[in-house]
Motif scaffolding. Structure first.
Motif, PDB file in Angstrom:
ATOM      1  N   LEU A 111      49.483  34.233  71.232  1.00  0.00           N
ATOM      2  CA  LEU A 111      51.551  34.555  71.559  1.00  0.00           C
ATOM      3  C   LEU A 111      52.332  34.294  70.810  1.00  0.00           C
ATOM      4  O   LEU A 111      53.481  34.918  70.244  1.00  0.00           O
ATOM      5  N   LEU A 112      52.637  33.314  70.467  1.00  0.00           N
ATOM      6  CA  LEU A 112      53.618  32.651  69.420  1.00  0.00           C
ATOM      7  C   LEU A 112      53.097  33.334  68.082  1.00  0.00           C
ATOM      8  O   LEU A 112      55.245  33.922  67.519  1.00  0.00           O
ATOM      9  N   MET A 113      52.602  33.235  67.687  1.00  0.00           N
ATOM     10  CA  MET A 113      52.433  33.762  66.177  1.00  0.00           C
ATOM     11  C   MET A 113      52.716  35.322  66.958  1.00  0.00           C
ATOM     12  O   MET A 113      53.525  36.408  65.583  1.00  0.00           O
ATOM     13  N   SER A 114      52.633  36.269  67.604  1.00  0.00           N
ATOM     14  CA  SER A 114      53.732  37.967  68.157  1.00  0.00           C
ATOM     15  C   SER A 114      54.695  38.008  67.771  1.00  0.00           C
ATOM     16  O   SER A 114      55.166  38.217  67.181  1.00  0.00           O
ATOM     17  N   LEU A 115      54.671  36.774  68.820  1.00  0.00           N
ATOM     18  CA  LEU A 115      56.484  36.831  69.288  1.00  0.00           C
ATOM     19  C   LEU A 115      57.247  36.119  67.411  1.00  0.00           C
ATOM     20  O   LEU A 115      58.500  36.903  67.311  1.00  0.00           O
ATOM     21  N   ILE A 116      57.003  35.793  66.693  1.00  0.00           N
ATOM     22  CA  ILE A 116      57.267  34.874  65.557  1.00  0.00           C
ATOM     23  C   ILE A 116      57.141  36.469  64.633  1.00  0.00           C
ATOM     24  O   ILE A 116      58.543  36.097  64.054  1.00  0.00           O
ATOM     25  N   LYS A 117      57.007  37.701  64.620  1.00  0.00           N
ATOM     26  CA  LYS A 117      57.374  38.872  63.925  1.00  0.00           C
ATOM     27  C   LYS A 117      58.229  39.638  64.530  1.00  0.00           C
ATOM     28  O   LYS A 117      59.427  40.406  63.642  1.00  0.00           O
ATOM     29  N   LYS A 118      58.642  39.049  65.584  1.00  0.00           N
ATOM     30  CA  LYS A 118      59.472  40.106  65.836  1.00  0.00           C
ATOM     31  C   LYS A 118      61.435  39.216  66.326  1.00  0.00           C
ATOM     32  O   LYS A 118      62.305  39.578  66.059  1.00  0.00           O
ATOM     33  N   ASP A 135      49.900  26.894  60.779  1.00  0.00           N
ATOM     34  CA  ASP A 135      49.827  27.832  61.020  1.00  0.00           C
ATOM     35  C   ASP A 135      51.162  28.471  61.497  1.00  0.00           C
ATOM     36  O   ASP A 135      51.912  29.756  60.403  1.00  0.00           O
ATOM     37  N   ILE A 136      51.765  27.935  62.102  1.00  0.00           N
ATOM     38  CA  ILE A 136      53.290  28.472  63.338  1.00  0.00           C
ATOM     39  C   ILE A 136      54.245  28.456  61.554  1.00  0.00           C
ATOM     40  O   ILE A 136      55.224  29.744  61.732  1.00  0.00           O
ATOM     41  N   ILE A 137      54.008  27.447  60.977  1.00  0.00           N
ATOM     42  CA  ILE A 137      55.342  27.156  60.189  1.00  0.00           C
ATOM     43  C   ILE A 137      55.124  27.968  58.910  1.00  0.00           C
ATOM     44  O   ILE A 137      56.514  28.600  58.371  1.00  0.00           O
ATOM     45  N   LYS A 138      53.893  28.386  58.934  1.00  0.00           N
ATOM     46  CA  LYS A 138      53.614  29.521  57.714  1.00  0.00           C
ATOM     47  C   LYS A 138      54.478  30.865  57.663  1.00  0.00           C
ATOM     48  O   LYS A 138      54.541  31.311  57.353  1.00  0.00           O
ATOM     49  N   GLU A 139      53.327  30.986  58.991  1.00  0.00           N
ATOM     50  CA  GLU A 139      54.176  32.240  59.942  1.00  0.00           C
ATOM     51  C   GLU A 139      55.836  32.352  59.815  1.00  0.00           C
ATOM     52  O   GLU A 139      56.109  33.930  58.744  1.00  0.00           O
ATOM     53  N   CYS A 140      56.651  31.253  59.954  1.00  0.00           N
ATOM     54  CA  CYS A 140      57.828  31.661  59.765  1.00  0.00           C
ATOM     55  C   CYS A 140      58.720  31.763  58.483  1.00  0.00           C
ATOM     56  O   CYS A 140      59.344  32.918  58.491  1.00  0.00           O
ATOM     57  N   ILE A 141      57.627  30.886  57.594  1.00  0.00           N
ATOM     58  CA  ILE A 141      58.073  30.639  55.901  1.00  0.00           C
ATOM     59  C   ILE A 141      58.087  31.895  55.770  1.00  0.00           C
ATOM     60  O   ILE A 141      59.122  32.751  54.733  1.00  0.00           O
ATOM     61  N   LYS A 142      56.843  32.704  56.103  1.00  0.00           N
ATOM     62  CA  LYS A 142      56.295  34.022  55.611  1.00  0.00           C
ATOM     63  C   LYS A 142      57.222  35.108  55.758  1.00  0.00           C
ATOM     64  O   LYS A 142      57.608  35.997  54.902  1.00  0.00           O
ATOM     65  N   GLU A 143      57.957  34.926  57.652  1.00  0.00           N
ATOM     66  CA  GLU A 143      58.440  36.472  57.596  1.00  0.00           C
ATOM     67  C   GLU A 143      60.131  36.646  57.538  1.00  0.00           C
ATOM     68  O   GLU A 143      60.688  37.119  56.920  1.00  0.00           O
ATOM     69  N   TYR A 144      60.516  35.131  57.412  1.00  0.00           N
ATOM     70  CA  TYR A 144      61.914  34.398  57.316  1.00  0.00           C
ATOM     71  C   TYR A 144      62.238  33.251  56.298  1.00  0.00           C
ATOM     72  O   TYR A 144      63.989  33.154  56.609  1.00  0.00           O
ATOM     73  N   GLY A 145      61.484  32.699  55.667  1.00  0.00           N
ATOM     74  CA  GLY A 145      61.731  31.984  54.381  1.00  0.00           C
ATOM     75  C   GLY A 145      62.101  30.746  55.480  1.00  0.00           C
ATOM     76  O   GLY A 145      62.225  30.767  56.610  1.00  0.00           O
ATOM     77  N   THR A 146      62.701  29.486  54.386  1.00  0.00           N
ATOM     78  CA  THR A 146      62.565  28.200  54.670  1.00  0.00           C
ATOM     79  C   THR A 146      64.028  27.994  55.530  1.00  0.00           C
ATOM     80  O   THR A 146      64.526  26.759  56.472  1.00  0.00           O
ATOM     81  N   ARG A 147      65.325  29.347  55.570  1.00  0.00           N
ATOM     82  CA  ARG A 147      66.487  28.996  56.915  1.00  0.00           C
ATOM     83  C   ARG A 147      66.365  28.853  58.136  1.00  0.00           C
ATOM     84  O   ARG A 147      66.789  28.595  58.830  1.00  0.00           O
ATOM     85  N   ILE A 148      65.032  29.272  58.327  1.00  0.00           N
ATOM     86  CA  ILE A 148      64.571  29.083  59.927  1.00  0.00           C
ATOM     87  C   ILE A 148      64.543  27.700  60.379  1.00  0.00           C
ATOM     88  O   ILE A 148      64.973  27.545  61.122  1.00  0.00           O
ATOM     89  N   PHE A 149      63.928  27.104  59.331  1.00  0.00           N
ATOM     90  CA  PHE A 149      64.062  25.863  59.842  1.00  0.00           C
ATOM     91  C   PHE A 149      65.573  25.103  60.025  1.00  0.00           C
ATOM     92  O   PHE A 149      65.623  23.866  60.578  1.00  0.00           O
ATOM     93  N   GLU A 150      66.832  25.631  59.574  1.00  0.00           N
ATOM     94  CA  GLU A 150      68.485  25.317  60.042  1.00  0.00           C
ATOM     95  C   GLU A 150      68.164  25.834  61.767  1.00  0.00           C
ATOM     96  O   GLU A 150      69.230  24.934  62.183  1.00  0.00           O
ATOM     97  N   GLN A 151      67.797  26.170  61.698  1.00  0.00           N
ATOM     98  CA  GLN A 151      67.804  26.593  63.419  1.00  0.00           C
ATOM     99  C   GLN A 151      67.709  25.713  64.358  1.00  0.00           C
ATOM    100  O   GLN A 151      68.392  25.551  65.546  1.00  0.00           O
ATOM    101  N   LEU A 152      66.181  25.288  64.301  1.00  0.00           N
ATOM    102  CA  LEU A 152      65.429  24.129  64.944  1.00  0.00           C
ATOM    103  C   LEU A 152      66.483  22.824  65.052  1.00  0.00           C
ATOM    104  O   LEU A 152      66.271  22.332  64.231  1.00  0.00           O
TER     105      LEU A 152
END
Length: 152
Positions: A111-118, A135-152
């Motif tokens: 479920l989370l993998m599908s939501l990350i795509k949105k 795998d979640i971390i890789k998907e986030c980076i693939k979809e949005y780059g490393t900037r995603i980790f600034e939000q967490l």
């Protein structure tokens, strides 16, 4: 102006059919009555906040609420926020509703993998285990780059 007996089902039904927000005035018993609450949420979904626990645990009432505003999943019972179908409806309409899901659903990797795509930002509502899953971390980076980790 008509005096309403807020303990009388017929009178309350008549009132909530015209204005669902009047559910707040109904007796405790009628705030849990299927017919009364269903009529109220049909024309004013926000009134689910004033419904009783039994009504908030009714699948049909919550489905009706979700048709109009999926963020009101917040007012559903814990049992329904752990229900795959109910949460599926809420998440399909708004991925941010993950914040209201049960711990079990927040720990669903597929479920989370599908939501990350949105929107990768939903990862902050995932379980701690999945927030640290490679795998979640890789998907986030693939979809949005490393900037995603600034939000967490």
């Amino acid at each position: 102006m008509k005096n309403i007996n807020w303990n009388n089902k017929e009178e309350v039904l008549e009132e909530v059919k015209k204005d669902g927000s009047k559910l707040i005035l109904a007796s405790k018993e009628l705030k849990n009555d299927f017919d009364v609450v269903m009529e109220a949420v049909k024309n004013f979904s926000w009134c689910i906040e004033d419904a009783g626990e039994k009504a908030r645990d009714n699948r049909d009432i919550i489905k009706e609420v979700l048709k109009k505003n999926s963020t009101y999943i917040e007012y559903a019972s814990d049992r329904l926020r752990d229900d795959d179908e109910i949460m599926g409806i809420a998440l399909e309409k708004d991925h941010w509703n993950l914040r209201f899901a049960s711990d079990r659903i927040k720990d669903n990797k597929d479920l989370l993998m599908s939501l990350i795509k949105k929107c990768s930002g939903v990862v902050k509502y995932a379980s701690p285990r999945l927030q640290n899953d490679i795998d979640i971390i890789k998907e986030c980076i693939k979809e949005y780059g490393t900037r995603i980790f600034e939000q967490l």
